[in-house]
Design a protein around this motif. Structure first.
Motif, PDB file in Angstrom:
ATOM      1  N   GLY A  22       0.809  -1.208   0.000  1.00  0.00           N
ATOM      2  CA  GLY A  22       0.000   0.000   0.000  1.00  0.00           C
ATOM      3  C   GLY A  22       0.840   1.254   0.000  1.00  0.00           C
ATOM      4  N   TRP A  62      -3.959   4.018  -0.673  1.00  0.00           N
ATOM      5  CA  TRP A  62      -4.583   2.705  -0.586  1.00  0.00           C
ATOM      6  C   TRP A  62      -3.829   1.761   0.333  1.00  0.00           C
ATOM      7  N   ARG A 136      -6.893  -4.567  -3.079  1.00  0.00           N
ATOM      8  CA  ARG A 136      -6.668  -3.342  -2.304  1.00  0.00           C
ATOM      9  C   ARG A 136      -7.959  -2.574  -2.085  1.00  0.00           C
ATOM     10  N   TYR A 137      -7.887  -1.655  -1.125  1.00  0.00           N
ATOM     11  CA  TYR A 137      -8.929  -0.675  -0.860  1.00  0.00           C
ATOM     12  C   TYR A 137      -8.350   0.698  -1.158  1.00  0.00           C
ATOM     13  N   VAL A 138      -9.015   1.469  -2.037  1.00  0.00           N
ATOM     14  CA  VAL A 138      -8.593   2.827  -2.365  1.00  0.00           C
ATOM     15  C   VAL A 138      -9.530   3.794  -1.645  1.00  0.00           C
ATOM     16  N   CYS A 145      -7.418   7.909   3.331  1.00  0.00           N
ATOM     17  CA  CYS A 145      -7.795   6.511   3.581  1.00  0.00           C
ATOM     18  C   CYS A 145      -8.521   6.386   4.923  1.00  0.00           C
ATOM     19  N   GLU A 289     -10.082   5.711  -7.748  1.00  0.00           N
ATOM     20  CA  GLU A 289     -10.914   6.717  -7.081  1.00  0.00           C
ATOM     21  C   GLU A 289     -12.129   7.029  -7.929  1.00  0.00           C
TER      22      GLU A 289
END
Length: 609
Positions: A22, A62, A136-138, A145, A289
């Protein structure tokens, strides 16, 4: 959004583990300084809801996992940071899966559409049959974040592309740029991977290398930026007619209905313009995004499925070759371009094709001279058919900018200059405080506050006001269109269709850009909600049709409507009022008005009212 209980989430599939990856730079809120040891992305995977990841940069950051091998992801979980803003900070957070560590090939897995819950995990299913090594998480824009915990569930396997869902019920355009560079002007192309997901089978998955840059003039000043995307090789995009490299993403920032351009394109088709740009509403992601609801449409240019004229080369400098084809624009922003001129009548003209990097001076001179000739002798050199149809689209839509920017073209061995295609309707359909309310005016909008560059107002007057033959031809075009389906019922029906189609996407768009209660661009007023904004357009269309009939001295007498019953035992085809195919069955279609074609007849069918 479907949230699952913790028990259901764990029972469905295995919680996945891997190497934490990340954004490396975090923020230490105690000292408001950059850190690599405090509040790092590892905190999002430590199983502790009391810790959190907070990035130093505010956007495009992220946290994720390298799973080591491909996995099919079936569920995701998240919990926001425990602070006063935590619950809202996860709104529009996006989960992605990829097989390249730089995430250039990433596909969207899920977008968070509701506030999170501090102190517990929320879960949602993932509808994607593909497999990924990297997940992943954006975080959403301007959120740093700020995520307390993330979880991914799934199982090992190669997966396939048989079931890959877009974010909503409309297509998703997901763009990832090399090294995460964000487009910053309309001159420099940023290397990108462009992915398009379709919900309707017109194109399940398109993912190709290309580039992206900003586009537009005034629209570039908005926080929601417009873009031009370019594939490295020509592509068929969704259900668009053209196979081409260049496409546009129109931002529609000041158009809170998100449909004004699509409505105007529908008018263009109904009024018989030879070419109407392709347009489709899409959700756009940039580097994971969410950017909002855009309109994906043709890049206007010379192409056999766009402006269908001969494309010139630098060698076309004499004889027949010198005569065309030329594509150009009467353009208020011409002086910002490299290849442009002022006509003898005072109109600024930008030459689009041949382009500024290849046009020969003799070609430039030829077009300038021929445009001047047309300007002074329009009856012999202007195609009245396309000019009047273009005029009627602008006036019926109440477009303030019709003669601020006008596309025109000339073909080889043809002395005629043609008008079109129509373009740029974000201020149309009662969306400009300088001309609001349009239908209270006694004259055409181009003569009543409309923006006309150069001497275009005088030029148009000579044709539609002072020339009797032109007025008679325009009335004939209007009659053909009215009898051919340019009716209140059909136009309002298309508004209804678009409102239904855009409902999910507009909700996300106005989370991202919370401007519903704010006047932006030239908004004459705020209507308070999406449905009220759309209702304003419906009201305008109803009033404008009557206004145009009166201004043209025309009395509309409806032709007979075929009320024959549909023979369900025989084959038939279903279309929307705008002509989009809906298949061969009326079953499970959303509420609306449709046209059924069967045995040479066109039968109106109303569903759900």
């Amino acid at each position: 959004m479907l949230l699952l209980s913790l028990l259901d989430a764990h029972a469905s599939d295995t919680k996945l583990t891997g190497r934490v990856i990340g954004t490396s730079e975090s923020v230490d809120y105690r000292t408001s300084s950059k850190s690599w040891t405090v509040n790092t992305c590892s905190c999002a995977f430590d199983g502790d809801l009391g810790t959190f990841f907070a990035s130093w940069e505010r956007s495009y950051t992220w946290a994720g996992l390298d799973l080591g091998t491909p996995h099919v992801i079936t569920q995701v979980g998240w919990s926001p940071r425990n602070d006063v803003h935590g619950e809202e900070r996860v709104l529009l957070g996006v989960f992605e899966g990829a097989n390249r560590e730089d995430f250039m090939d990433a596909l969207p897995l899920y977008i968070i559409q509701e506030r999170g819950s501090i102190g517990r995990l929320s879960y949602a299913p993932v509808e994607c049959s593909a497999s990924f090594r990297y997940v992943r998480y954006v975080g959403p824009s301007d959120a740093r974040c700020n995520i307390a915990e993330l979880e991914f569930y799934g199982h090992p396997g190669e997966g396939d592309n048989s079931h890959i869902r877009p974010l909503t019920n409309i297509p998703t355009v997901s763009i990832h740029t090399q090294d995460g560079v964000i487009p910053y002007d309309k001159e420099h192309d940023i290397t990108a991977q462009i992915t398009i997901l379709s919900p309707d089978g017109s194109q399940q998955l398109l993912s190709e290398p290309g580039s992206i840059r900003e586009r537009g003039n005034y629209s570039r000043t908005f926080p929601k930026k417009p873009y031009r995307i370019k594939f490295d090789t020509k592509q068929h995009v969704l259900d668009a007619p053209a196979k081409a490299k260049k496409w546009t993403l129109i931002n529609n920032y000041g158009d809170k209905t998100l449909m004004r351009n699509l409505l105007a394109f529908d008018l263009s088709r109904r009024l018989g313009m030879p070419y109407t740009p392709y347009g489709r509403a899409v959700d756009v992601l940039l580097n994971g995004e969410y950017k909002g609801c855009y309109q994906l449409c043709d890049q206007i240019g010379v192409h056999k499925q766009r402006v269908n004229i001969t494309e010139m080369t630098p060698r076309d400098v004499s004889g027949s070759a010198l005569t065309g084809g030329y594509f150009f624009e009467v353009d208020a922003y011409a002086d910002q371009e490299k290849s442009w001129f002022y006509s003898s009548g005072g109109n600024p003209v930008t030459i689009k094709s041949p382009d500024e990097d290849s046009i020969a001076y003799v070609q430039f001179s030829y077009l300038r001279n021929h445009f001047n000739l047309m300007e002074s002798n329009w009856k012999n050199y202007l195609d009245l058919n396309t000019f009047l149809r273009h005029f009627l689209v602008g006036e019926l839509s109440g477009n303030t900018d019709t003669y601020w920017s006008v596309f025109m073209y000339k073909e080889r061995d043809d002395n005629t200059i043609y008008t079109g295609p129509v373009w740029d309707f974000d201020l149309a359909f009662e969306n400009d405080n300088r001309t609001y309310p349009v239908n209270s005016k006694s004259d055409y909008i181009y003569r009543s506050g409309g923006s006309c560059t150069g001497s275009m107002r005088t030029f148009v007057d000579r044709i539609v006001v002072y020339d009797a033959a032109s007025r008679a031809k325009m009335l004939k075009i209007w009659d053909e269109a009215r009898q051919g389906g340019l009716t209140e019922e059909n136009l309002v029906g298309y508004v209804d269709e678009l409102e239904n189609e855009l409902d999910l996407s507009q909700r996300l768009n106005f989370m991202r850009w919370p401007i519903m209660g704010t006047r932006v661009h030239q908004n004459p007023r705020t209507w308070g909600s999406y449905s009220a904004e759309v209702q304003n357009v419906r009201r305008f269309i109803k009033e404008r049709l009557a206004w145009m009939d009166k201004r043209l001295g025309y009395t509309y007498i409806p032709s007979s409507i075929d009320d024959s019953p549909i023979l369900f035992s025989e084959p038939y085809q279903v279309f929307t009022l705008s002509g989009r195919p809906c298949g061969n069955s009326l079953k499970q279609l959303p509420k609306g008005i449709y046209i059924v074609k069967q045995g040479g007849k066109a039968i109106k069918q109303v569903i759900g009212y």
